[in-house]
Design an enzyme around this catalytic site. Structure first.
Site, mmCIF file in Angstrom:
data_model
loop_
_atom_site.group_PDB
_atom_site.id
_atom_site.type_symbol
_atom_site.label_atom_id
_atom_site.label_comp_id
_atom_site.label_asym_id
_atom_site.label_seq_id
_atom_site.Cartn_x
_atom_site.Cartn_y
_atom_site.Cartn_z
ATOM 1 N N ASN A 1 10.740 -11.340 1.548
ATOM 2 C CA ASN A 1 10.661 -11.598 3.009
ATOM 3 C C ASN A 1 11.837 -12.588 3.076
ATOM 4 O O ASN A 1 12.456 -12.990 2.586
ATOM 5 C CB ASN A 1 9.352 -12.372 3.476
ATOM 6 C CG ASN A 1 8.311 -11.230 3.600
ATOM 7 O OD1 ASN A 1 8.695 -10.290 4.036
ATOM 8 N ND2 ASN A 1 7.015 -11.680 2.997
ATOM 9 N N HIS B 1 5.969 -3.832 8.956
ATOM 10 C CA HIS B 1 7.311 -3.597 9.045
ATOM 11 C C HIS B 1 8.094 -2.035 9.298
ATOM 12 O O HIS B 1 8.706 -1.621 8.826
ATOM 13 C CB HIS B 1 7.643 -3.633 7.432
ATOM 14 C CG HIS B 1 7.463 -4.971 6.658
ATOM 15 N ND1 HIS B 1 8.108 -6.054 7.045
ATOM 16 C CD2 HIS B 1 6.506 -5.218 5.808
ATOM 17 C CE1 HIS B 1 7.529 -7.242 6.401
ATOM 18 N NE2 HIS B 1 6.275 -6.632 5.701
ATOM 19 N N TYR C 1 1.762 -0.664 -1.669
ATOM 20 C CA TYR C 1 3.038 -0.134 -1.190
ATOM 21 C C TYR C 1 3.189 1.406 -1.361
ATOM 22 O O TYR C 1 3.473 2.293 -0.773
ATOM 23 C CB TYR C 1 4.336 -1.051 -1.534
ATOM 24 C CG TYR C 1 4.369 -2.121 -0.871
ATOM 25 C CD1 TYR C 1 3.233 -3.168 -0.434
ATOM 26 C CD2 TYR C 1 5.443 -2.423 0.077
ATOM 27 C CE1 TYR C 1 3.535 -4.188 0.035
ATOM 28 C CE2 TYR C 1 5.752 -3.645 0.663
ATOM 29 C CZ TYR C 1 4.751 -4.298 0.782
ATOM 30 O OH TYR C 1 5.114 -5.719 1.723
#
Length: 492
Positions: free
Chosen positions: A131, A57, A342
């Site tokens: 997503n 990403h 994350y």
């Protein structure tokens, strides 16, 4: 208006930041020395002005906006304060990215898009990190790094490699549902303003009285979904304007045409979840809308471009583990793993105090003296003791029911049974089969097959046959079409 004075980083005035100090030497010319503080600071900072890009990403668009509640009944489902009043508005930060490409790659490639929204609520930050497709490729988190490596550059050739891509997926055939989406029309969105977003995972909403409901999140663009008509159109733009989506979003907001999405949820009551099976937590599967209809929650409008891209978007940090009271996690193993991965990625990229950066800073008061120091800390809590259960600290603990993690273990444990086993059964092909037979029309089927076939041309014959066999389990005719590769295509 007076013009600002050029200074060094610590405020000392600079006579001319474009000129270094030269000491004359015999015979003409000059040399610089380590005594030229302006020069040394300029060069040293230049060597360090790039930070590690995201492993996945990395290429993204981003903007600021606001979210407004449009459903007056949300308090019956959740105690989250930012959702408890009709018409209530919350500041948001939006980031949408390709997945596999590096930061300088093209926008218009066939890829799943990451769809992230940060809500700056009075109870702290809440993130929906999902997503552009409603499902994912794998359901066991230990396969997540390998999935992404297979979509990136080959370690020998340093080029994207379809052999590597398909070798991974035929050995993880639970990914077939996501592949059906990826190679369809929606794998090539024509505009970020016209992309769906999905939270993908199963979450739980907790009402003020402690009642729990399972839920999934869906974003739908107000302008409708739109995709490129062909691979060649997207490929042309990838070369002609690799920042096409970035430019499109920026110019749209700049001229006052503000993109908007409606947020919906699907709700499943615990009594239903008891008998729903592994699809409750399996992110390779959807909840059919016929069984769990969409319920509108609110609207997000993007109305402000960033003033400084690096500070506001590149340093933005999202995590599916950022919850507020009234919304919490399920035992979905992929969600649990992402809740670690994350924030850990941001600690690596931005430093342990990334939450103090403007794009991530909570508007709610933050008091966590037991988390202090570290690189670039700007909120270090003075002389307050930095250990928990301090009688010398002014902090108090929350007594709100929904700050506690609420699990319905018996329900979720049953759904977890066998979820991460390597064995793939027919249940994994049922929803892809529904997509092929009931959602795709003939034109979409042919387009999908052509998109896949294009990537199979240079594969070794055994791997190509394995790809045909995998999609034949979705529907026999898919394998026949792919095996034909240019011969007369079977009747659809």
């Amino acid at each position: 208006m007076s013009r600002p004075l050029y200074t060094l980083a610590e405020g000392q005035p600079v006579s001319d930041p474009a000129v270094s100090t030269m000491l004359p030497v015999f015979g003409g010319g000059g040399i610089t020395t380590l005594g030229d503080t302006t020069l040394i600071e300029t060069l040293a900072h230049f060597n360090r002005e790039r930070i590690p890009e995201r492993v996945v990403h990395a290429k993204a668009v981003g903007a600021w906006g606001e979210f407004e509640v449009t459903n007056k009944d949300m308090p019956s489902l959740t105690a989250a304060k930012f959702l408890n009043t009709l018409g209530k508005k919350t500041k948001v930060l939006f980031r949408l990215s390709t997945t596999a490409g590096e930061k300088g790659s093209a926008d218009t490639v066939r890829d799943v898009r990451g769809f992230s929204v940060k809500f700056f609520t009075e109870e702290g930050n809440y993130d929906i990190v999902g997503n552009s497709i409603p499902i994912f490729f794998v359901r066991d988190p230990i396969r997540f790094p390998s999935l992404n490596r297979s979509h990136k550059r080959h370690p020998a050739t340093n080029r994207p490699d379809w052999t590597m891509f398909w070798d991974f997926h035929v050995n993880q055939p639970e990914s077939v549902h996501a592949l059906m989406h990826l190679f369809g029309s929606r794998g090539l969105p024509s505009s970020i303003r016209k992309v769906n977003g999905f939270g993908v995972h199963t979450f739980k909403m907790i009402a003020e009285d402690g009642r729990v409901s399972y839920c999934k999140f869906h974003w739908r663009p107000e302008e409708g979904v739109d995709c490129f008509s062909s691979n060649s159109q997207a490929e042309h733009l990838a070369g002609a304007n690799p920042d096409f989506h970035h430019e499109d979003l920026w110019k749209s907001i700049e001229r006052g045409h503000f993109p908007a999405w409606k947020l919906y949820i699907q709700v499943m009551e615990p009594e239903v979840a008891k008998t729903y099976g592994r699809a409750l937590l399996d992110i390779t599967k959807i909840w059919p809308h016929s069984d769990f209809p969409l319920m509108e929650v609110g609207q997000m409008i993007l109305n402000q471009n960033p003033k400084n891209w690096f500070a506001e978007i590149e340093q933005a940090a999202f995590s599916p583990g950022n919850f507020v009271p009234g919304i919490t996690m399920s035992l979905d193993p992929m969600l649990q793993a992402r809740m670690f991965a994350y924030p850990d990625a941001q600690r690596y990229r931005l430093g342990v105090n990334y939450t103090q950066l403007p794009s991530n800073r909570s508007i709610a008061p933050v008091y966590a003296p037991y988390e202090r120091d570290g690189v670039t800390s700007s909120a270090n809590y003075g002389g307050h003791p930095n250990y928990v259960r301090s009688s010398l600290s002014p902090g108090v603990t929350s007594t709100h029911l929904t700050t506690q993690v609420v699990h319905t273990e018996r329900i979720e444990s049953a759904a977890l049974l066998g979820l991460n086993e390597i064995t793939v059964d027919d249940e994994d092909f049922e929803q892809p089969r529904e997509l092929w037979t009931r959602v795709f029309d003939n034109q979409e089927k042919l387009k999908w097959a052509a998109n896949v076939a294009e990537t199979l041309v240079d594969l070794p014959a055994p791997l190509r046959a394995a790809v045909h066999a995998m999609f034949s389990k979705v529907h026999p005719i898919i394998g026949e079409i792919l095996a034909g590769q240019g011969s007369r295509q079977p009747h659809l």
